[in-house]
Every structure is written in C-alpha cells, then in structure tokens.
Design a protein around this motif. Structure first.
Motif, mmCIF file in Angstrom:
data_model
loop_
_atom_site.group_PDB
_atom_site.id
_atom_site.type_symbol
_atom_site.label_atom_id
_atom_site.label_comp_id
_atom_site.label_asym_id
_atom_site.label_seq_id
_atom_site.Cartn_x
_atom_site.Cartn_y
_atom_site.Cartn_z
ATOM 1 N N GLU A 193 33.796 41.414 40.733
ATOM 2 C CA GLU A 193 33.083 40.134 41.287
ATOM 3 C C GLU A 193 32.080 39.626 40.277
ATOM 4 O O GLU A 193 31.508 38.546 40.113
ATOM 5 C CB GLU A 193 32.554 40.611 42.767
ATOM 6 C CG GLU A 193 31.653 39.451 43.313
ATOM 7 C CD GLU A 193 31.376 39.800 44.915
ATOM 8 O OE1 GLU A 193 29.931 39.714 45.009
ATOM 9 O OE2 GLU A 193 32.217 40.669 45.628
ATOM 10 N N ALA A 194 31.212 40.680 39.647
ATOM 11 C CA ALA A 194 30.198 40.275 38.892
ATOM 12 C C ALA A 194 30.880 39.399 37.652
ATOM 13 O O ALA A 194 30.019 38.646 37.080
ATOM 14 C CB ALA A 194 29.471 41.423 38.257
ATOM 15 N N ALA A 195 31.823 39.960 37.169
ATOM 16 C CA ALA A 195 32.334 39.314 36.067
ATOM 17 C C ALA A 195 32.902 37.834 36.434
ATOM 18 O O ALA A 195 32.802 36.868 35.567
ATOM 19 C CB ALA A 195 33.709 39.911 35.478
ATOM 20 N N ASP A 196 33.536 37.589 37.397
ATOM 21 C CA ASP A 196 33.947 36.372 38.093
ATOM 22 C C ASP A 196 32.672 35.497 38.306
ATOM 23 O O ASP A 196 32.802 34.187 37.567
ATOM 24 C CB ASP A 196 34.535 36.612 39.462
ATOM 25 C CG ASP A 196 34.953 35.403 40.050
ATOM 26 O OD1 ASP A 196 34.897 34.257 39.863
ATOM 27 O OD2 ASP A 196 36.178 35.431 41.177
ATOM 28 N N ARG A 197 31.491 35.877 38.504
ATOM 29 C CA ARG A 197 30.201 34.995 38.876
ATOM 30 C C ARG A 197 29.663 34.461 37.400
ATOM 31 O O ARG A 197 29.481 33.586 37.237
ATOM 32 C CB ARG A 197 29.242 35.762 39.428
ATOM 33 C CG ARG A 197 29.496 35.875 40.921
ATOM 34 C CD ARG A 197 28.322 36.612 41.754
ATOM 35 N NE ARG A 197 28.627 36.820 43.074
ATOM 36 C CZ ARG A 197 28.624 36.003 44.184
ATOM 37 N NH1 ARG A 197 28.273 34.675 43.717
ATOM 38 N NH2 ARG A 197 28.885 36.270 45.486
ATOM 39 N N ALA A 198 29.774 35.717 36.747
ATOM 40 C CA ALA A 198 29.463 35.294 35.234
ATOM 41 C C ALA A 198 30.347 34.237 34.620
ATOM 42 O O ALA A 198 29.662 33.227 33.717
ATOM 43 C CB ALA A 198 29.421 36.488 34.288
ATOM 44 N N PHE A 199 31.595 34.452 34.680
ATOM 45 C CA PHE A 199 32.362 33.527 33.965
ATOM 46 C C PHE A 199 32.349 32.055 34.618
ATOM 47 O O PHE A 199 32.396 30.975 33.880
ATOM 48 C CB PHE A 199 33.880 33.911 34.236
ATOM 49 C CG PHE A 199 34.862 33.086 33.217
ATOM 50 C CD1 PHE A 199 34.867 33.532 31.889
ATOM 51 C CD2 PHE A 199 35.804 32.146 33.887
ATOM 52 C CE1 PHE A 199 35.958 32.933 31.049
ATOM 53 C CE2 PHE A 199 36.723 31.499 32.939
ATOM 54 C CZ PHE A 199 36.744 31.941 31.563
ATOM 55 N N TRP A 200 32.164 31.889 36.075
ATOM 56 C CA TRP A 200 31.849 30.755 36.560
ATOM 57 C C TRP A 200 30.480 29.942 36.003
ATOM 58 O O TRP A 200 30.588 28.986 35.806
ATOM 59 C CB TRP A 200 31.717 30.760 38.098
ATOM 60 C CG TRP A 200 31.442 29.792 39.169
ATOM 61 C CD1 TRP A 200 30.108 29.382 39.322
ATOM 62 C CD2 TRP A 200 32.153 28.680 39.263
ATOM 63 N NE1 TRP A 200 29.963 28.165 40.147
ATOM 64 C CE2 TRP A 200 31.193 27.877 39.904
ATOM 65 C CE3 TRP A 200 33.363 28.233 38.889
ATOM 66 C CZ2 TRP A 200 31.785 26.330 40.393
ATOM 67 C CZ3 TRP A 200 33.741 26.918 39.249
ATOM 68 C CH2 TRP A 200 33.051 26.141 40.183
ATOM 69 N N GLU A 201 29.675 30.819 35.869
ATOM 70 C CA GLU A 201 28.276 30.130 35.308
ATOM 71 C C GLU A 201 28.459 29.535 33.892
ATOM 72 O O GLU A 201 27.746 28.735 33.616
ATOM 73 C CB GLU A 201 27.167 31.238 35.375
ATOM 74 C CG GLU A 201 26.701 31.750 36.618
ATOM 75 C CD GLU A 201 26.210 30.646 37.300
ATOM 76 O OE1 GLU A 201 25.396 29.634 37.025
ATOM 77 O OE2 GLU A 201 26.249 30.809 38.789
ATOM 78 N N GLU A 202 29.631 30.262 33.217
ATOM 79 C CA GLU A 202 29.615 29.769 31.751
ATOM 80 C C GLU A 202 30.586 28.452 31.791
ATOM 81 O O GLU A 202 30.868 27.832 30.906
ATOM 82 C CB GLU A 202 30.080 30.681 30.959
ATOM 83 C CG GLU A 202 29.077 31.762 30.543
ATOM 84 C CD GLU A 202 27.653 31.226 29.844
ATOM 85 O OE1 GLU A 202 27.910 30.328 29.128
ATOM 86 O OE2 GLU A 202 26.447 31.747 30.636
ATOM 87 N N THR A 203 31.422 28.440 32.845
ATOM 88 C CA THR A 203 32.435 27.356 32.828
ATOM 89 C C THR A 203 32.338 26.236 34.029
ATOM 90 O O THR A 203 31.851 25.186 33.861
ATOM 91 C CB THR A 203 34.103 28.027 32.727
ATOM 92 O OG1 THR A 203 33.932 29.030 34.106
ATOM 93 C CG2 THR A 203 34.272 28.729 31.719
ATOM 94 N N GLY A 204 33.068 26.851 35.239
ATOM 95 C CA GLY A 204 33.033 25.857 36.219
ATOM 96 C C GLY A 204 31.685 25.248 36.756
ATOM 97 O O GLY A 204 31.639 23.986 37.284
ATOM 98 N N ALA A 205 30.718 26.165 36.796
ATOM 99 C CA ALA A 205 29.369 25.697 37.350
ATOM 100 C C ALA A 205 28.948 24.480 36.526
ATOM 101 O O ALA A 205 28.014 23.677 37.084
ATOM 102 C CB ALA A 205 28.431 26.814 37.162
ATOM 103 N N ARG A 206 29.377 24.239 35.289
ATOM 104 C CA ARG A 206 28.907 23.213 34.806
ATOM 105 C C ARG A 206 29.394 21.656 35.230
ATOM 106 O O ARG A 206 28.958 20.645 34.698
ATOM 107 C CB ARG A 206 29.150 23.228 33.185
ATOM 108 C CG ARG A 206 28.404 24.540 32.799
ATOM 109 C CD ARG A 206 28.396 24.786 31.089
ATOM 110 N NE ARG A 206 27.723 25.812 30.804
ATOM 111 C CZ ARG A 206 27.797 26.258 29.562
ATOM 112 N NH1 ARG A 206 28.391 25.283 28.409
ATOM 113 N NH2 ARG A 206 27.108 27.307 29.223
ATOM 114 N N GLY A 207 30.543 21.937 35.829
ATOM 115 C CA GLY A 207 30.958 20.720 36.557
ATOM 116 C C GLY A 207 31.992 19.807 35.729
ATOM 117 O O GLY A 207 32.387 18.636 36.206
ATOM 118 N N ASP A 208 32.308 20.142 34.650
ATOM 119 C CA ASP A 208 33.248 19.342 33.759
ATOM 120 C C ASP A 208 34.632 19.689 33.956
ATOM 121 O O ASP A 208 34.786 21.135 34.248
ATOM 122 C CB ASP A 208 32.748 19.586 31.895
ATOM 123 C CG ASP A 208 32.861 20.769 31.477
ATOM 124 O OD1 ASP A 208 33.904 21.279 31.081
ATOM 125 O OD2 ASP A 208 31.898 21.569 31.858
#
Length: 376
Positions: A193-208
C-alpha cells in the motif's frame, strides 16, 4: 490344583494340563493364567474330533483372532498344534513379527480418524513444509513420508504413524506457523500500500495522461485505480473533441473494432495522432489479455481439479470477508468480486495473483480460518 488320591492311576504322564483336567472329574483347576493363554482340552488322539470338540476349537481360534497377538496364536497352537487353523495361526504370527511398527499402526487405527481429520493433518504438514503430496484425506506413501520427516525433526521415532499427542503437537505448530504467515502477509500488505501511494504521487497524482496510464499499468486494481480511470475517461473525451476529422474517424473505427489489428492500422496511419497514446495502451492491453487468457485457463483448470463444494466455497468467501477484502455476497458463487478479493489475498501473500484457487492458496485460507477459530 487338587491332585487325585492315587498318583499311580495317572495315565497322562507327559500330557497337558487340559487333558489331565478333562480326564479326571476329581481335579479342580485354580490359579492364575497369563493373558492370551487359552485353556481348552484337545481332541483325544486316535479318533476324529466330535462336533462339539470342533466347535470348541473354533471358539478358541476366534478368541485368538480377536486378541490378534503372538501370545494368543501361540496359545492356540499349544492346544491344537495340528488343528484346523494351525497354518493360519503360524502365518498370523509371522505377519505380526514381520511388521516393524505394528503397535504404532494399531494405535493410530484406534483413533478412527475421519477423512476430514486426515485432510487437516495433511494441511498442517504442508503448512510446515512437509509435503504430503496431496490433501485428499488418504494417507499414502507421500503422507507417511511427510509424517516420518516431521517426527524426525521433532525427536519422535520415525514410524510414519501418529498418536493423539503427536497430532495435537502438529496442530499447534501449524497454528503458530499460520499466525506467523498472516503477520507477514499484513506487513507485505502495508508495504504494498505504501508503494502504491508513492507511485501514485509520482505519476497519476499529477493529472496528466502519461502519468495516469503509467499508474494504471503498474496498479490496474490499485488504491487510486478508479480515480485514474475516471480522469483518463475525461481526457479521452477531450482529445476526441479536439481531434481532426480524419484522425477522429480513424480512431472511432479502431475503437468500434476493438482489435489488435484495428489499433495497429490506426497507429500506422496516425503515429503522432491525438489518440496514439491511447491506441498503444489499448493494443498493449489486448495483447496482455491474450496472454492472461492462457494463464486464466490453466488457473481455472487447477481450481476445478480441487473439486470444491458449495459449503467450502462459502467458507472461503467468509474468510475473505473477515479479512476486509469484500468478496461480495457469501453464496458459494465465485463472481467478479470474489475473484478480485482472491487476487488481493494472493498478492499480499506472494501466492501468484490469478484470482483462482490453487492448492497453496486453499491451504493458506483454511489455515487462516483455523487460526481465527483458535483465537476465539
């Protein structure tokens, strides 16, 4: 034993006590005889035994069979050395003496283990990494070998047969191991779960678009998969609205066909088109689904081979629900929700996230259920 008044009248010198008592009504036998000793008069020599004598010999033989010990068979042979069952008695003695762990086998037989109790023993052995070569409730060579290996590791004689104390110890060890594995699974879940959240912050969270697709490629069922899918849907709608007419028409044709060939044709025509990134993603997804279909067929076959009944399926769904994995209705029907919950369970325990049951997953699930019951 009281003796006759005149020793000179004894005609059985060198005979047996049974013959002595039978031939003289004045003799009253008393005293202690060891267990397994059979006291009965033999048939008089020189004539055929009467029907009553034959019935008596049969009764003595049946008593020896009921005891099924070397002493009992030897006692029969002392009385009837040439009797009707003498050959069978000698064969029975040889069979007993030739079996090295007969007492242990009989002790296990007296436990009258049910088929399910035997399966539980096999599951416990498997959980402790002693392979019984199947969990079918049948103690064949594989199970006996696993038992001997377990006995060796635990300081018991390597008989291959279990007594009640050993079964209890095996169960306790398996329960402890199940708890250890579940604790490790929880640690892995938290780390994932921690790895999932970290990856999201670097990819999908940016919205592109690129970041959202990168996230979904890594975590198609991740914590933010629904949000990423929704955002991509809006981006795709906007791209379609802004695309040129030819590009749009070609893309719509590819979408309608929804085949690998159709998306390849689109990319050949519009390698830099507005929908090129989505076309490549969809082409990759189609190819990935084709590969997964092959693995799915094998996983389905492995689950079918387990022969699970409806009750067992419900127990599995109940366990998944208790773990907070939301399999949907507990009805014994493995629908999409059940498959999703199974994949999550398998992924957290490094069991191969197919969404279908195999022997390893079944052992862990039932072991988890056992541990939950013990914790209560």
């Amino acid at each position: 034993m009281q003796q006759p008044s005149s020793p000179t009248s004894w005609p059985w010198q060198g005979g047996t006590v049974s013959r002595l008592v039978t031939a003289n009504a004045t003799i009253e036998p008393e005293g202690y005889l060891p267990r397994g000793f059979v006291f009965a008069p033999p048939a008089p020599q020189g004539r055929l035994p009467t029907q009553a004598e034959q019935a008596q010999e049969t009764a003595v033989w049946q008593g020896a069979v009921a005891l099924d010990t070397v002493a009992a068979y030897e006692s029969y042979l002392r009385t009837y050395p040439n009797g009707r069952y003498a050959i069978q008695a000698r064969e029975a003695i040889a069979a007993i003496q030739d079996e090295p762990f007969r007492a242990e086998r009989l002790a296990e037989d007296r436990l009258a283990l049910s088929r399910e109790e035997r399966r539980a023993i096999q599951r416990n052995l498997s959980l402790l990494n002693f392979d019984p070569r199947g969990i079918d409730g049948i103690f064949g060579p594989g199970t006996r070998g696993a038992i001997r290996n377990w006995q060796q590791q635990n300081g018991f004689a390597q008989t291959g047969y279990l007594d009640a104390d050993q079964i209890a110890r095996l169960e306790a060890q398996a329960a402890r191991r199940a708890a250890q594995l579940e604790a490790e699974a929880e640690r892995q879940r938290q780390a994932a779960e921690a790895a999932d959240r970290a990856f999201w912050e670097e990819t999908g969270a940016r919205g592109d678009e690129a970041g959202l697709r990168a996230y979904l490629a890594r975590y198609p069922e991740g914590l933010f998969a629904a949000d990423a899918t929704e955002q991509l849907a809006r981006i795709e709608a906007r791209n379609r609205a802004e695309a040129e007419a030819a590009d749009r028409a070609a893309w719509d044709r590819a979408r309608q066909a929804d085949t690998a060939e159709a998306f390849r044709e689109y990319l050949e025509a519009f390698p830099e088109g507005r929908f090129a990134a989505e076309a490549r993603a969809r082409l990759d997804a189609i190819l990935r689904r084709a590969e997964e279909a092959e693995g799915r067929a094998a996983a389905e076959a492995a689950e079918a081979a387990l022969g699970l009944n409806t009750l067992t399926r419900r127990v599995i769904e109940q366990r998944l629900a208790a773990l907070g994995l939301d399999p949907g209705a507990v009805d014994g029907n493995f629908d999409a929700g059940t498959r999703r919950a199974l994949r999550a369970y398998q992924r957290d325990r490094s069991l191969g996230a197919t969404g279908f049951l195999d022997e390893a997953t079944l052992v862990r699930l039932l072991a988890d259920t056992l541990q939950q019951a013990l914790d209560r």
